[in-house]
Motif scaffolding. Sequence first.
Motif, short mmCIF file in Angstrom:
data_model
loop_
_atom_site.label_atom_id
_atom_site.label_comp_id
_atom_site.label_asym_id
_atom_site.label_seq_id
_atom_site.Cartn_x
_atom_site.Cartn_y
_atom_site.Cartn_z
N UNK A 20 -3.91 -0.72 -2.49
CA UNK A 20 -3.20 -1.37 -3.59
C UNK A 20 -2.96 -2.81 -3.18
N UNK A 21 -3.32 -3.73 -4.03
CA UNK A 21 -3.03 -5.13 -3.74
C UNK A 21 -2.13 -5.64 -4.86
N UNK A 34 1.85 -15.38 -1.07
CA UNK A 34 0.91 -14.44 -0.45
C UNK A 34 0.76 -13.20 -1.30
N UNK A 35 0.21 -12.16 -0.73
CA UNK A 35 0.03 -10.90 -1.44
C UNK A 35 0.44 -9.76 -0.52
N UNK A 74 -3.07 3.38 1.76
CA UNK A 74 -2.72 4.78 1.96
C UNK A 74 -3.95 5.54 2.42
N UNK A 75 -3.80 6.31 3.49
CA UNK A 75 -4.90 7.18 3.91
C UNK A 75 -4.74 8.48 3.13
#
Length: 262
Positions: A6-7, A17-18, A23-24
């Motif tokens: 997710x960005x 920034x971001x 998530x694995x």
Amino acid sequence: RSLTVYVSRLPAPAAAGAVVVVHDTTELRRLERLRQEFVANVSHELKTPLAVIGSTVEALQDGAADDAETRDVFLARVADEAARLMALITDLLSLARIESAGQVLAAVPVRLDRAIAECLERLSARAEEKSLTLVEKPPADGPAGVEALADAGALRQVLDNLVDNAIKYTPDGGRITVRWSAAGGQAWFEVEDTGIGIGPADLPRVFERFYRADKARSRDAGGTGLGLAIVKHLVQAMRGTVRAASRPGKGTTFRVALPRPG
Ligand code: ADP
């Protein structure tokens, strides 16, 4: 592996920034697959005896009851399948209780010699039916009254399941030996049989829910395929370990180690 990324941009004025969240999801997917398999297995295991009961009752209604001998055979079949359903539901409830985080097991000193003697006493009639010899082997060196830190009810269930399996999977005339002792910080016991054994491909899987090395034999013996899954959960909940070793055609040994008091 499956990763979900997710960005999200931080809103102004902090938009320098971001934030990237990774998530694995591999483990989640594996758990979901296991859950689906479990539900499918449960449905199958519940439906099979119900289908047999349904068709047998139908046959009885259609005239199979007219002949006394046939009627008795069919009624016995209905009773067998009802017993199988009962065993399965009891095991499923046990497993659900153990797996629900709420279950807390006691960790109090329990004497292995007494727990073992009581278990063999409970199962002696079943062993006798198959002319099996039950042998208790106390520690060769040291007192018999070894204590384990355990929950008495859970320990009983573990012993009953292991000795019951030894009875189920040992041909008539065989021998079941239960030995126990203490070593270092642990108390341990072993249930050894002279039965059919478990092949090397099956051995690592027998603690899985519904895994059966020999489906037909397990069914005939009234097995649910859940006994060893319950054993493993209970032993782990008592901070112990359980291992199986086997020689196909010769016999199997299950070894349980539990912490000792003090
Ligand atoms: P079940 O109800 O089928 O006995 P368990 O979970 O107790 O289920 O055991 C899983 C499988 O492991 C059994 O179906 C059987 O194939 C094998 N097994 C367990 N105990 C023994 C034993 N003492 N000797 C040989 N095979 C065993």
